[in-house]
Write a protein that holds these residues in place. Structure first.
Motif, PDB file in Angstrom:
ATOM      1  N   ALA A   7     -75.937 -55.610  31.493  1.00 56.92           N
ATOM      2  CA  ALA A   7     -74.557 -55.798  31.283  1.00 56.92           C
ATOM      3  C   ALA A   7     -73.551 -54.679  31.704  1.00 56.92           C
ATOM      4  CB  ALA A   7     -74.199 -55.990  29.675  1.00 56.92           C
ATOM      5  N   LEU A   8     -73.907 -53.537  31.573  1.00 58.52           N
ATOM      6  CA  LEU A   8     -73.484 -52.253  31.958  1.00 58.52           C
ATOM      7  C   LEU A   8     -73.385 -52.242  33.459  1.00 58.52           C
ATOM      8  CD1 LEU A   8     -74.400 -49.204  29.567  1.00 58.52           C
ATOM      9  CD2 LEU A   8     -72.507 -50.652  29.376  1.00 58.52           C
ATOM     10  N   LYS A   9     -74.420 -52.504  34.074  1.00 60.51           N
ATOM     11  CA  LYS A   9     -74.542 -52.497  35.522  1.00 60.51           C
ATOM     12  C   LYS A   9     -73.198 -53.368  36.205  1.00 60.51           C
ATOM     13  CE  LYS A   9     -79.306 -51.302  36.060  1.00 60.51           C
ATOM     14  NZ  LYS A   9     -80.490 -51.470  36.599  1.00 60.51           N
ATOM     15  N   PHE A  10     -73.425 -54.834  35.340  1.00 60.56           N
ATOM     16  CA  PHE A  10     -72.392 -55.832  35.825  1.00 60.56           C
ATOM     17  C   PHE A  10     -71.027 -55.313  35.937  1.00 60.56           C
ATOM     18  CE2 PHE A  10     -69.635 -59.262  34.391  1.00 60.56           C
ATOM     19  CZ  PHE A  10     -69.801 -60.277  35.434  1.00 60.56           C
ATOM     20  N   ALA A  11     -70.535 -54.567  34.624  1.00 62.14           N
ATOM     21  CA  ALA A  11     -69.428 -54.004  34.412  1.00 62.14           C
ATOM     22  C   ALA A  11     -68.916 -53.048  35.250  1.00 62.14           C
ATOM     23  CB  ALA A  11     -69.350 -53.494  33.071  1.00 62.14           C
ATOM     24  N   GLU A  14     -78.172 -30.019  30.927  1.00 64.78           N
ATOM     25  CA  GLU A  14     -78.021 -28.863  31.524  1.00 64.78           C
ATOM     26  C   GLU A  14     -78.467 -29.061  33.203  1.00 64.78           C
ATOM     27  OE1 GLU A  14     -75.878 -26.515  30.870  1.00 64.78           O
ATOM     28  OE2 GLU A  14     -75.485 -26.801  28.715  1.00 64.78           O
ATOM     29  N   ASP A  15     -77.560 -29.225  34.056  1.00 59.10           N
ATOM     30  CA  ASP A  15     -78.173 -29.493  35.605  1.00 59.10           C
ATOM     31  C   ASP A  15     -79.204 -30.790  35.397  1.00 59.10           C
ATOM     32  OD1 ASP A  15     -76.753 -27.512  36.252  1.00 59.10           O
ATOM     33  OD2 ASP A  15     -78.362 -25.969  35.848  1.00 59.10           O
ATOM     34  N   ASP A  16     -80.387 -30.774  35.644  1.00 56.26           N
ATOM     35  CA  ASP A  16     -81.278 -31.653  35.892  1.00 56.26           C
ATOM     36  C   ASP A  16     -82.131 -31.752  34.669  1.00 56.26           C
ATOM     37  OD1 ASP A  16     -82.493 -29.446  36.288  1.00 56.26           O
ATOM     38  OD2 ASP A  16     -84.076 -30.360  37.792  1.00 56.26           O
ATOM     39  N   LYS A  17     -81.962 -30.837  33.584  1.00 55.27           N
ATOM     40  CA  LYS A  17     -82.654 -30.747  32.262  1.00 55.27           C
ATOM     41  C   LYS A  17     -81.891 -31.847  31.255  1.00 55.27           C
ATOM     42  CE  LYS A  17     -84.639 -26.347  33.120  1.00 55.27           C
ATOM     43  NZ  LYS A  17     -84.717 -24.911  32.665  1.00 55.27           N
ATOM     44  N   VAL A  18     -82.405 -32.653  30.539  1.00 50.99           N
ATOM     45  CA  VAL A  18     -82.141 -33.695  29.646  1.00 50.99           C
ATOM     46  C   VAL A  18     -82.828 -33.692  28.348  1.00 50.99           C
ATOM     47  CG1 VAL A  18     -81.414 -36.199  29.366  1.00 50.99           C
ATOM     48  CG2 VAL A  18     -81.075 -34.793  31.610  1.00 50.99           C
ATOM     49  N   GLY A  75     -65.007 -46.672  32.606  1.00 49.90           N
ATOM     50  CA  GLY A  75     -66.178 -45.533  33.428  1.00 49.90           C
ATOM     51  C   GLY A  75     -65.189 -45.104  34.541  1.00 49.90           C
ATOM     52  N   THR A  76     -65.592 -44.162  35.323  1.00 51.30           N
ATOM     53  CA  THR A  76     -65.466 -43.569  36.610  1.00 51.30           C
ATOM     54  C   THR A  76     -65.870 -44.192  37.603  1.00 51.30           C
ATOM     55  OG1 THR A  76     -66.962 -42.006  36.567  1.00 51.30           O
ATOM     56  CG2 THR A  76     -64.771 -41.190  35.453  1.00 51.30           C
ATOM     57  N   GLU A  77     -65.444 -43.718  38.964  1.00 51.97           N
ATOM     58  CA  GLU A  77     -66.218 -44.378  40.000  1.00 51.97           C
ATOM     59  C   GLU A  77     -67.727 -44.126  40.087  1.00 51.97           C
ATOM     60  OE1 GLU A  77     -64.601 -45.008  44.254  1.00 51.97           O
ATOM     61  OE2 GLU A  77     -64.682 -42.811  43.812  1.00 51.97           O
ATOM     62  N   GLU A  78     -67.936 -43.078  39.411  1.00 52.43           N
ATOM     63  CA  GLU A  78     -69.554 -42.477  39.480  1.00 52.43           C
ATOM     64  C   GLU A  78     -70.388 -43.227  38.307  1.00 52.43           C
ATOM     65  OE1 GLU A  78     -66.847 -40.282  39.675  1.00 52.43           O
ATOM     66  OE2 GLU A  78     -66.886 -40.080  41.704  1.00 52.43           O
ATOM     67  N   ALA A  79     -69.746 -43.199  37.235  1.00 54.91           N
ATOM     68  CA  ALA A  79     -70.882 -43.615  35.923  1.00 54.91           C
ATOM     69  C   ALA A  79     -69.792 -44.122  34.697  1.00 54.91           C
ATOM     70  CB  ALA A  79     -71.193 -42.290  35.571  1.00 54.91           C
ATOM     71  N   VAL A  80     -70.580 -45.015  33.960  1.00 52.46           N
ATOM     72  CA  VAL A  80     -69.884 -45.407  32.603  1.00 52.46           C
ATOM     73  C   VAL A  80     -69.698 -44.028  31.766  1.00 52.46           C
ATOM     74  CG1 VAL A  80     -70.454 -46.774  30.816  1.00 52.46           C
ATOM     75  CG2 VAL A  80     -70.922 -47.486  32.801  1.00 52.46           C
ATOM     76  N   THR A  81     -68.639 -44.320  31.325  1.00 55.23           N
ATOM     77  CA  THR A  81     -68.281 -43.274  30.200  1.00 55.23           C
ATOM     78  C   THR A  81     -68.034 -43.629  28.717  1.00 55.23           C
ATOM     79  OG1 THR A  81     -66.046 -43.246  30.911  1.00 55.23           O
ATOM     80  CG2 THR A  81     -67.159 -41.544  31.900  1.00 55.23           C
ATOM     81  N   MET A  82     -67.822 -44.837  28.781  1.00 49.61           N
ATOM     82  CA  MET A  82     -67.648 -45.470  27.210  1.00 49.61           C
ATOM     83  C   MET A  82     -67.672 -46.861  27.200  1.00 49.61           C
ATOM     84  SD  MET A  82     -65.211 -47.560  24.888  1.00 49.61           S
ATOM     85  CE  MET A  82     -63.878 -47.779  25.927  1.00 49.61           C
ATOM     86  N   VAL A  83     -68.649 -47.036  26.005  1.00 49.91           N
ATOM     87  CA  VAL A  83     -69.009 -48.447  25.625  1.00 49.91           C
ATOM     88  C   VAL A  83     -68.754 -48.892  24.265  1.00 49.91           C
ATOM     89  CG1 VAL A  83     -70.844 -49.850  25.747  1.00 49.91           C
ATOM     90  CG2 VAL A  83     -70.899 -48.309  27.408  1.00 49.91           C
ATOM     91  N   GLU A  84     -68.244 -50.051  23.958  1.00 50.11           N
ATOM     92  CA  GLU A  84     -68.139 -50.209  22.725  1.00 50.11           C
ATOM     93  C   GLU A  84     -68.265 -51.890  22.641  1.00 50.11           C
ATOM     94  OE1 GLU A  84     -64.307 -50.670  19.760  1.00 50.11           O
ATOM     95  OE2 GLU A  84     -65.153 -48.683  19.904  1.00 50.11           O
ATOM     96  N   GLY A  85     -68.942 -52.379  21.503  1.00 52.09           N
ATOM     97  CA  GLY A  85     -69.179 -54.135  21.249  1.00 52.09           C
ATOM     98  C   GLY A  85     -69.875 -54.261  20.320  1.00 52.09           C
ATOM     99  N   GLY A  86     -70.072 -55.586  20.213  1.00 52.90           N
ATOM    100  CA  GLY A  86     -71.122 -56.355  19.202  1.00 52.90           C
ATOM    101  C   GLY A  86     -71.747 -57.353  20.035  1.00 52.90           C
ATOM    102  N   ILE A 132     -73.577 -40.749  32.680  1.00 51.46           N
ATOM    103  CA  ILE A 132     -74.787 -40.708  32.400  1.00 51.46           C
ATOM    104  C   ILE A 132     -75.499 -41.821  33.275  1.00 51.46           C
ATOM    105  CG2 ILE A 132     -74.896 -39.669  30.215  1.00 51.46           C
ATOM    106  CD1 ILE A 132     -75.525 -42.281  29.030  1.00 51.46           C
ATOM    107  N   ASP A 133     -76.714 -41.547  33.955  1.00 49.13           N
ATOM    108  CA  ASP A 133     -77.293 -42.600  34.655  1.00 49.13           C
ATOM    109  C   ASP A 133     -77.995 -43.476  33.650  1.00 49.13           C
ATOM    110  OD1 ASP A 133     -80.041 -41.577  34.332  1.00 49.13           O
ATOM    111  OD2 ASP A 133     -79.542 -39.929  35.843  1.00 49.13           O
ATOM    112  N   TYR A 134     -78.275 -44.598  34.470  1.00 49.80           N
ATOM    113  CA  TYR A 134     -79.004 -45.630  33.629  1.00 49.80           C
ATOM    114  C   TYR A 134     -80.268 -45.207  33.181  1.00 49.80           C
ATOM    115  CZ  TYR A 134     -75.179 -48.404  35.595  1.00 49.80           C
ATOM    116  OH  TYR A 134     -73.820 -49.225  35.796  1.00 49.80           O
ATOM    117  N   GLU A 135     -81.129 -44.570  33.883  1.00 53.92           N
ATOM    118  CA  GLU A 135     -82.334 -43.810  33.271  1.00 53.92           C
ATOM    119  C   GLU A 135     -82.162 -43.281  31.928  1.00 53.92           C
ATOM    120  OE1 GLU A 135     -85.134 -44.949  34.176  1.00 53.92           O
ATOM    121  OE2 GLU A 135     -84.210 -45.925  35.427  1.00 53.92           O
TER     122      GLU A 135
END
Length: 697
Positions: free
Chosen positions: A200-204, A464-468, A177-188, A507-510
């Motif tokens: 786990a993502l927050k910890f990482a 798009e902006d705040d629309k998801v 991830g970048t400083e702002e957010a996680v950008t890639m996850v892979e695992g089992g 992307i944010d955690y929500e």
């Protein structure tokens, strides 16, 4: 020049200025005994007509890094191994989205493992190193990117678990991830819950921020000024929109893929005819601009109306059909169809001779479960030569294999080598997840006692902006034009594999939580369809080999093998079975598709490994005659001495008066000496037989 950061008692060091100085950027990443050299080079002249970054990432493991000489005839590294390809993809995915739009200079990043320790971190260091090399280079890059591996032992998260910790971990997660957010996850995982994955993502991400700060520090002391490049902005998009306005929506929202493609192609050709001139061919520029117009309209319609190009709602799954047992001579088979994506999956059962041997830096590894994914060109209506599996095929196969690994029985429980092959016959998105579903059905059809069905689904995102809008079961166009590709596979109890890539800064955690919840609902829906088709494993196919297991004393293994392998070769020649022996455990496995042959081999082996019992009567065979008695074989390979005084009630002068070689006689074991050699008595055996009217054994 170097910077360092302490992680788990060891220093993560980024060093530059010493090695590979003719590159645009070069960083040696060190952690413990693991060193990875990461370099990046970009061409000076752009490639015209491209709307993407022509980026190549290569990860290579040097055999000398682990003090090894490569196997094979040439004794040098050859084509990339599956692991090298998988790690190359792992590096590429978080790096590629961070190049600025319009940067179309051919770029290559190479990560070379120069020293391999037991830290289990070469892939993580490679992501960090390529990011750091780009950060200090003159190549435009919206990074840096940090990466960590996360494990979980005793309900506690472990940062960058080493090899020993990884074996105990219920979670194996790579996060970038970048400083702002996680950008890639892979695992089992071992049926991990959605809540644990989010934590786990927050910890990482907490630890990723420190690694990014380290790269920025290196950039501040060793970074080069970023090169400038031009982005052509013409008015092509407006011109194209004017030409196709009023027609594009009808073409774009045709429900069938081929009809949609044909309609869009017709509109594109109309743009070519109207915008190309005799003086200048701008077909490539028109194609890029047309693609952007289609993307914009598709995304706007999903945001405004909540309607997708094939007419579905955001959380709606395409129609599913499941079929099993469709190939008569195959051990197990299934056809899984979801919308316009179709996977034909076959399962083959083999013996230990079929295990895959992998020569890795850690040493030789043997795999008893393999899943291979093939993407056939006709699945998307294309004509292409059939070649060896590409990076995408290897990556998709590995993801599906990881998803199913948790439910595969142990070798002790099911002593077969299992190979699953998925041939994609039709594709419109999420073929890797169709492979997971088809493979699960095929395994049950083959009689493999898997713990539960595993299903997978690919999730998408339009932001798009705040629309998801989160999309369930995305098709190819939604993957291409969307902001996220998030694949989640698992059982009813939890997640077994996942892979997420995003094309936006993060992307944010929500959003992540909502995507996971939506994926879980979809997974349960798909699993219900699969269980309706087959709810438990079938009996093994009559064409599959039968494997029987015998436990013997380890010291008896040498008797089964015999001098120079004479005994075991004799058994194989007589019965036609395959025999696999584990010396230390004393396990003998007999494999054959003919039950009678297998049972005969078992009978022979049991005879060889039987213990001689004191006081027991055996029907033996006279093998030798000597002056003082005879040697009688009472079990295969086991002889006992029948002294002349124990042959009959009366005194005899010569053994040959009563016995000859080959005679079948009853004998009783009257003594076993310290060396395990039995002493026999014919007269005692005859007395007992006559007195009790019993039969010999």
């Amino acid at each position: 020049m170097e910077v360092e950061l302490e992680i788990k008692g060891k220093k993560l060091v980024l060093q530059t200025g010493t090695l590979a100085k003719q590159t645009n950027g070069s960083v040696l990443v060190k952690y413990g005994d693991t060193y990875v050299l990461c370099t990046v080079v970009a061409e000076k002249i752009p490639k015209e007509g491209l709307d993407f970054v022509p980026l190549t990432i290569d990860y290579q493991e040097k055999a000398y890094s682990a003090g090894k000489i490569p196997g094979g005839f040439f004794k040098r590294e050859g084509k990339p191994t599956d692991r090298e390809i998988l790690v190359s993809r792992l590096i590429d995915r978080p790096i590629r989205p961070l190049f600025p739009e319009g940067f179309n200079y051919e770029t290559q990043g190479i990560a070379s493992v120069l020293s391999y320790g037991d830290e289990n971190i070469a892939d993580i260091l490679s992501i960090i190193g390529i990011s750091a090399a780009l950060t200090i280079s003159d190549i435009p890059f919206n990074g840096p990117v940090g990466a960590v591996r996360v494990g979980r032992i005793n309900e506690e998260f472990i940062l960058n678990p080493d090899n020993e910790e990884s074996e105990k971990s219920s979670l194996n997660l790579v996060v970038a991830g970048t400083e702002e957010a996680v950008t890639m996850v892979e695992g089992g995982a071992a049926e991990c819950s959605e809540e644990i994955l989010v934590e786990a993502l927050k910890f990482a991400h907490t630890h990723i921020k420190g690694i990014i700060a380290l790269q920025k520090k290196l950039g501040s002391i060793a970074g080069k000024p970023k090169r400038e490049f031009k982005v052509e902005h013409g008015n092509l998009k407006d011109a194209i929109f004017n030409i196709i306005s009023g027609k594009i929506e009808n073409a774009l929202f045709l429900q069938k893929k081929l009809e949609r493609q044909q309609a869009l192609e017709a509109l594109f050709n109309e743009c070519i005819q109207n915008l190309n001139t005799a003086d200048k061919d701008i077909s490539l520029e028109i194609a890029n601009a047309f693609d952007k117009v289609v993307k914009k309209i598709m995304r706007e319609t999903i945001i405004r109306k909540g309607v997708r190009v094939d007419g579905r709602k955001p959380d709606e799954i395409r129609p599913i059909t499941c079929m099993i047992g469709i190939l008569p001579r195959v051990h197990g088979s299934a056809l899984f169809t979801r919308g316009e994506t179709q996977a034909l999956v076959a399962t083959t059962l083999g013996t230990s001779e079929d295990e895959q041997k992998i020569d890795s830096l850690e040493g030789e590894i043997y795999k008893t479960f393999m899943l291979h994914y093939n993407f056939l060109p006709f699945s998307v209506g294309e004509v292409k030569p059939l070649r060896a599996p590409g990076r995408r095929e290897i990556g998709h196969g590995y993801l599906a294999e990881r998803a199913l690994q948790f439910v595969i029985p142990s070798k002790d429980e099911f002593p077969y080598t299992i190979r699953v092959v998925s041939d994609i016959l039709e594709s419109n998105g999420s073929s890797s997840m169709a492979t997971v579903c088809g493979a699960s059905l095929s395994l049950m059809d083959a009689g493999v006692p898997i713990k539960a069905h595993v299903a997978g689904v690919a999730m998408g995102l339009i932001k798009e902006d705040d629309k998801v809008v989160i999309l369930t079961d995305i098709i190819g166009m939604e993957d291409h034009y969307g902001d996220m590709d998030f694949k989640v596979a698992g059982t009813e109890k939890g997640i077994t594999a996942f892979q997420m890539d995003v094309k936006i800064p993060g992307i944010d955690y929500e959003i992540f939580k909502k995507a996971l919840d939506q994926a879980r609902q979809a997974r349960l829906f798909i699993l219900k369809k699969m269980y309706e088709t087959i709810s438990q494993p079938k009996e093994l196919s009559s064409y599959a080999p039968r494997i029987y297991k015998i436990q013997v004393k380890p010291e008896k293994i040498r008797d089964i093998i015999g001098i120079g392998g004479r005994v075991i070769k004799g058994i194989i020649e007589e019965t036609g079975v395959k025999i696999d022996i584990e010396d230390k455990e004393g396990i003998v496995r007999i494999a054959s598709s003919n039950e009678a042959s297998a049972l005969r081999a078992i009978e022979i082996i049991k005879g060889i490994t039987q213990e001689v019992e004191l006081g027991r009567i055996y029907m033996g065979k006279v093998s030798r005659i000597v002056d003082f008695g005879a040697f009688v074989e009472i079990m295969p390979g086991i002889e006992g001495l029948l002294h002349i005084s124990q042959i009959a009630d009366k005194r005899i002068q010569k053994v040959s008066e009563v016995l000859k070689v080959g005679d079948q006689i009853p004998v009783k074991v009257i003594e076993i000496d310290d060396l395990g050699r039995p002493r026999l008595s014919r007269k005692e055996a005859l007395k007992e037989i006559e007195g009790k009217n019993i039969s010999t054994k």
